[in-house]
Scaffold this motif. Structure first.
Motif, mmCIF file in Angstrom:
data_model
loop_
_atom_site.group_PDB
_atom_site.id
_atom_site.type_symbol
_atom_site.label_atom_id
_atom_site.label_comp_id
_atom_site.label_asym_id
_atom_site.label_seq_id
_atom_site.Cartn_x
_atom_site.Cartn_y
_atom_site.Cartn_z
ATOM 1 N N GLU A 8 0.875 -1.184 0.000
ATOM 2 C CA GLU A 8 0.000 0.000 0.000
ATOM 3 C C GLU A 8 0.902 1.221 0.000
ATOM 4 O O GLU A 8 1.812 1.311 0.821
ATOM 5 C CB GLU A 8 -0.902 -0.053 1.243
ATOM 6 C CG GLU A 8 -1.632 1.225 1.578
ATOM 7 C CD GLU A 8 -2.657 1.638 0.532
ATOM 8 O OE1 GLU A 8 -2.318 2.517 -0.305
ATOM 9 O OE2 GLU A 8 -3.773 1.093 0.560
ATOM 10 N N ASP A 9 0.692 2.131 -0.952
ATOM 11 C CA ASP A 9 1.566 3.313 -1.013
ATOM 12 C C ASP A 9 1.145 4.411 -0.041
ATOM 13 O O ASP A 9 1.958 5.261 0.311
ATOM 14 C CB ASP A 9 1.630 3.856 -2.452
ATOM 15 C CG ASP A 9 0.271 4.229 -2.989
ATOM 16 O OD1 ASP A 9 -0.695 3.479 -2.735
ATOM 17 O OD2 ASP A 9 0.159 5.265 -3.653
ATOM 18 N N GLU A 10 -0.121 4.410 0.376
ATOM 19 C CA GLU A 10 -0.539 5.435 1.339
ATOM 20 C C GLU A 10 -0.126 5.007 2.746
ATOM 21 O O GLU A 10 -0.622 4.027 3.285
ATOM 22 C CB GLU A 10 -2.050 5.645 1.271
ATOM 23 C CG GLU A 10 -2.452 6.463 0.048
ATOM 24 C CD GLU A 10 -3.919 6.281 -0.291
ATOM 25 O OE1 GLU A 10 -4.743 6.785 0.494
ATOM 26 O OE2 GLU A 10 -4.213 5.629 -1.300
ATOM 27 N N ASP A 53 -2.787 -3.381 -2.706
ATOM 28 C CA ASP A 53 -3.545 -2.218 -3.145
ATOM 29 C C ASP A 53 -3.465 -2.181 -4.681
ATOM 30 O O ASP A 53 -2.551 -2.759 -5.267
ATOM 31 C CB ASP A 53 -2.916 -0.950 -2.550
ATOM 32 C CG ASP A 53 -3.731 0.292 -2.864
ATOM 33 O OD1 ASP A 53 -4.969 0.182 -2.953
ATOM 34 O OD2 ASP A 53 -3.124 1.368 -3.027
ATOM 35 N N MET A 55 -4.115 0.894 -6.879
ATOM 36 C CA MET A 55 -3.525 2.139 -7.395
ATOM 37 C C MET A 55 -2.189 2.394 -6.704
ATOM 38 O O MET A 55 -2.142 2.674 -5.514
ATOM 39 C CB MET A 55 -4.475 3.322 -7.115
ATOM 40 C CG MET A 55 -5.831 3.167 -7.780
ATOM 41 S SD MET A 55 -5.745 3.328 -9.574
ATOM 42 C CE MET A 55 -5.646 5.109 -9.691
ATOM 43 N N LYS A 103 -12.325 -0.676 0.270
ATOM 44 C CA LYS A 103 -11.998 0.472 1.131
ATOM 45 C C LYS A 103 -13.226 1.371 1.258
ATOM 46 O O LYS A 103 -13.911 1.562 0.258
ATOM 47 C CB LYS A 103 -10.875 1.304 0.511
ATOM 48 C CG LYS A 103 -9.516 0.656 0.499
ATOM 49 C CD LYS A 103 -8.548 1.651 -0.161
ATOM 50 C CE LYS A 103 -7.156 1.087 -0.270
ATOM 51 N NZ LYS A 103 -6.248 2.016 -0.953
#
Ligand code: CA
Length: 227
Positions: A8-10, A53, A55, A103
């Motif tokens: 997950e990039d966030e 994730d 995106m 999400k």
């Protein structure tokens, strides 16, 4: 400790997931990009479940999923999808994911899905190693099935359903029983998924799928292993 990869990039979401994985007793391995996730998987071949994730700044989650599946059929894969992108679910499953979580999700929901996948891939060491019935021999440790000595290739879900049947010979199992045992108690999908998988299983294992004699139908209730 059971390892789970979270891609997950966030950072906020990732930390939230990591905290909850740790609380649920998992060892969390983190990645912020697709390439990083593939690296982590190489370093930790014992990761049992990966949460991806979609995106991401480099290669997207589908591509990562495809990459993992090219060499690893055993690992459980859960896609994180956005509520607005209904198509993501289908695409995710087509690229080889086992499940998806939309999400925003609750920690309880996510860990329930991970627990279910871990149960499915787990191979509890206390289990009997071989299950046999008629022409079938299932090796629980290797997760393989043979019919008359010939290997039959099953998906994880098909394997789990068949194992449930072989562990309960002659017992009528409702579709709800199968759904709960294979997908987990908190799975909120449709019962139809059970029928679809059984249809596929019959094609693979029955002598004649139109008149099944191993997975028999219990009308108005569910299915049974053996007549
Ligand atoms: Ca993202």
């Amino acid at each position: 400790m059971k390892k789970v990869l979270i891609l997950e990039d966030e950072v906020n979401i990732r930390s939230f997931v990591v905290i909850n994985l740790k609380r649920a007793g998992y060892d969390a391995i983190e990645a912020g990009t697709g390439m990083e996730a593939l690296e982590r998987l190489k370093e930790h071949p014992d990761i049992g479940v990966a949460i991806l994730d979609i995106m991401l700044p480099d290669i997207d989650g589908f591509e990562v999923c495809r990459n993992i599946r090219a060499t690893n059929k055993q690992i459980g894969i859960i896609m994180l999808t956005a509520r607005t992108q209904e198509m993501d679910k289908v695409t995710g499953l087509m690229t080889g994911a086992d499940d998806y979580v939309t999400k925003p999700f609750s920690p309880a929901e996510l860990t329930a899905r991970i627990d279910a996948l871990y149960r499915r891939i787990g191979g509890d060491k206390a289990e009997t190693e071989l299950l046999s019935h008629g022409p079938f021999v299932m090796n629980v440790r290797n997760r393989t099935l043979e019919k008359d000595g010939e290997r039959i290739r099953l998906t994880q879900v098909e394997y789990s359903i068949l194992k449930l049947f072989m562990q309960n010979p002659g017992r009528a199992l409702s579709r709800e029983d199968v759904l709960t045992a294979v997908w987990g108690r908190d799975y909120d999908g449709e019962l139809k998924i059970v029928d679809v998988n059984i249809r596929r299983l019959r094609i693979k294992i029955e002598d004649d799928a139109t008149t099944p004699k191993y997975i028999t139908t219990v009308w108005g209730f569910g299915y049974k292993w053996g007549a």
